[in-house]
Design a protein around this motif. Structure first.
Motif, PDB file in Angstrom:
ATOM      1  N   VAL A  39       0.860  -1.185   0.000  1.00 45.44           N
ATOM      2  CA  VAL A  39       0.000   0.000   0.000  1.00 45.44           C
ATOM      3  C   VAL A  39       0.895   1.233   0.000  1.00 45.44           C
ATOM      4  O   VAL A  39       1.653   1.458   0.946  1.00 45.44           O
ATOM      5  CB  VAL A  39      -0.941   0.033   1.224  1.00 45.44           C
ATOM      6  N   PHE A  40       0.807   2.007  -1.082  1.00 44.15           N
ATOM      7  CA  PHE A  40       1.530   3.274  -1.156  1.00 44.15           C
ATOM      8  C   PHE A  40       0.763   4.315  -0.348  1.00 44.15           C
ATOM      9  O   PHE A  40      -0.460   4.324  -0.332  1.00 44.15           O
ATOM     10  CB  PHE A  40       1.651   3.744  -2.613  1.00 44.15           C
ATOM     11  N   ARG A  41       1.487   5.211   0.287  1.00 39.82           N
ATOM     12  CA  ARG A  41       0.839   6.255   1.091  1.00 39.82           C
ATOM     13  C   ARG A  41       0.175   7.307   0.212  1.00 39.82           C
ATOM     14  O   ARG A  41      -0.818   7.887   0.589  1.00 39.82           O
ATOM     15  CB  ARG A  41       1.851   6.938   1.997  1.00 39.82           C
ATOM     16  N   ASP A  44      -0.827   5.983  -6.333  1.00 38.85           N
ATOM     17  CA  ASP A  44       0.101   5.003  -6.913  1.00 38.85           C
ATOM     18  C   ASP A  44       0.127   5.012  -8.437  1.00 38.85           C
ATOM     19  O   ASP A  44       0.694   4.118  -9.045  1.00 38.85           O
ATOM     20  CB  ASP A  44      -0.202   3.598  -6.384  1.00 38.85           C
ATOM     21  N   LYS A  45      -0.431   6.039  -9.048  1.00 36.40           N
ATOM     22  CA  LYS A  45      -0.394   6.113 -10.517  1.00 36.40           C
ATOM     23  C   LYS A  45       1.053   6.302 -10.971  1.00 36.40           C
ATOM     24  O   LYS A  45       1.772   7.149 -10.475  1.00 36.40           O
ATOM     25  CB  LYS A  45      -1.250   7.269 -11.014  1.00 36.40           C
ATOM     26  N   GLU A  70       1.324 -13.604  -6.831  1.00 34.36           N
ATOM     27  CA  GLU A  70       0.737 -12.454  -7.525  1.00 34.36           C
ATOM     28  C   GLU A  70       1.222 -11.215  -6.789  1.00 34.36           C
ATOM     29  O   GLU A  70       1.435 -11.266  -5.580  1.00 34.36           O
ATOM     30  CB  GLU A  70      -0.791 -12.489  -7.452  1.00 34.36           C
ATOM     31  N   VAL A  71       1.385 -10.129  -7.480  1.00 34.05           N
ATOM     32  CA  VAL A  71       1.750  -8.859  -6.847  1.00 34.05           C
ATOM     33  C   VAL A  71       0.627  -7.883  -7.110  1.00 34.05           C
ATOM     34  O   VAL A  71       0.135  -7.768  -8.236  1.00 34.05           O
ATOM     35  CB  VAL A  71       3.084  -8.302  -7.392  1.00 34.05           C
ATOM     36  N   ASP A  72       0.206  -7.185  -6.060  1.00 30.09           N
ATOM     37  CA  ASP A  72      -0.851  -6.188  -6.198  1.00 30.09           C
ATOM     38  C   ASP A  72      -0.495  -4.986  -5.342  1.00 30.09           C
ATOM     39  O   ASP A  72       0.375  -5.065  -4.459  1.00 30.09           O
ATOM     40  CB  ASP A  72      -2.202  -6.781  -5.780  1.00 30.09           C
ATOM     41  N   GLN A  73      -1.170  -3.900  -5.578  1.00 31.62           N
ATOM     42  CA  GLN A  73      -0.889  -2.668  -4.843  1.00 31.62           C
ATOM     43  C   GLN A  73      -2.128  -1.799  -4.777  1.00 31.62           C
ATOM     44  O   GLN A  73      -3.093  -2.000  -5.512  1.00 31.62           O
ATOM     45  CB  GLN A  73       0.229  -1.892  -5.528  1.00 31.62           C
TER      46      GLN A  73
END
Length: 130
Positions: A39-41, A44-45, A70-73
């Motif tokens: 999770v970016f603060r 995340d675009k 899998e990678v997700d954000q």
């Protein structure tokens, strides 16, 4: 198949310890799907969790142990996003990293890990670092 939501921050050492805590469990890797999640603060675009060294470290080690990855954000409120993602993928367990802090440090700075543990109705695998 079991699903693990592996919540990774930017600390490579914590990522290693989280993977170690998972890979030492008596699991059949081919029966476990691991969603590596960051999770970016901020928005995340234009950024990718796959470019974070901590995420790369975790995925490399998990792939070497034959887990399905899998990678997700996402971005924004880490606690809510983690809880929402766990519900979305119907995670069987959440893997989180914690840091050892004094009671005062916890009170002053809060803790995503602590809030997720208290608010989640799913099992949590916690690895801690100094």
């Amino acid at each position: 198949m079991k699903t693990v939501l592996l919540c990774i921050d930017t600390d490579v050492k914590r990522a290693r310890e989280q993977v170690a805590s998972l890979t030492t469990l008596p699991l059949e890797a081919d029966q476990v799907r691991v969603v590596v999640y960051h999770v970016f603060r901020a928005d995340d675009k234009g950024v990718s969790a796959k470019n974070l060294k901590s995420v790369q470290e975790a995925t490399e080690r998990l792939e070497a142990a034959d887990f399905t990855i899998e990678v997700d954000q996402s971005s924004g409120d880490a606690v809510q996003n983690i809880l929402d993602k766990a519900a979305e993928i119907d995670a069987d367990v959440l893997s989180l990293a914690g840091r050892k802090r004094s009671p005062t440090g916890k009170a002053l700075f809060g803790s995503v890990t602590q809030d997720v543990i208290l608010k989640s109705n799913r099992p949590v695998l916690l690895s801690t670092t100094e």
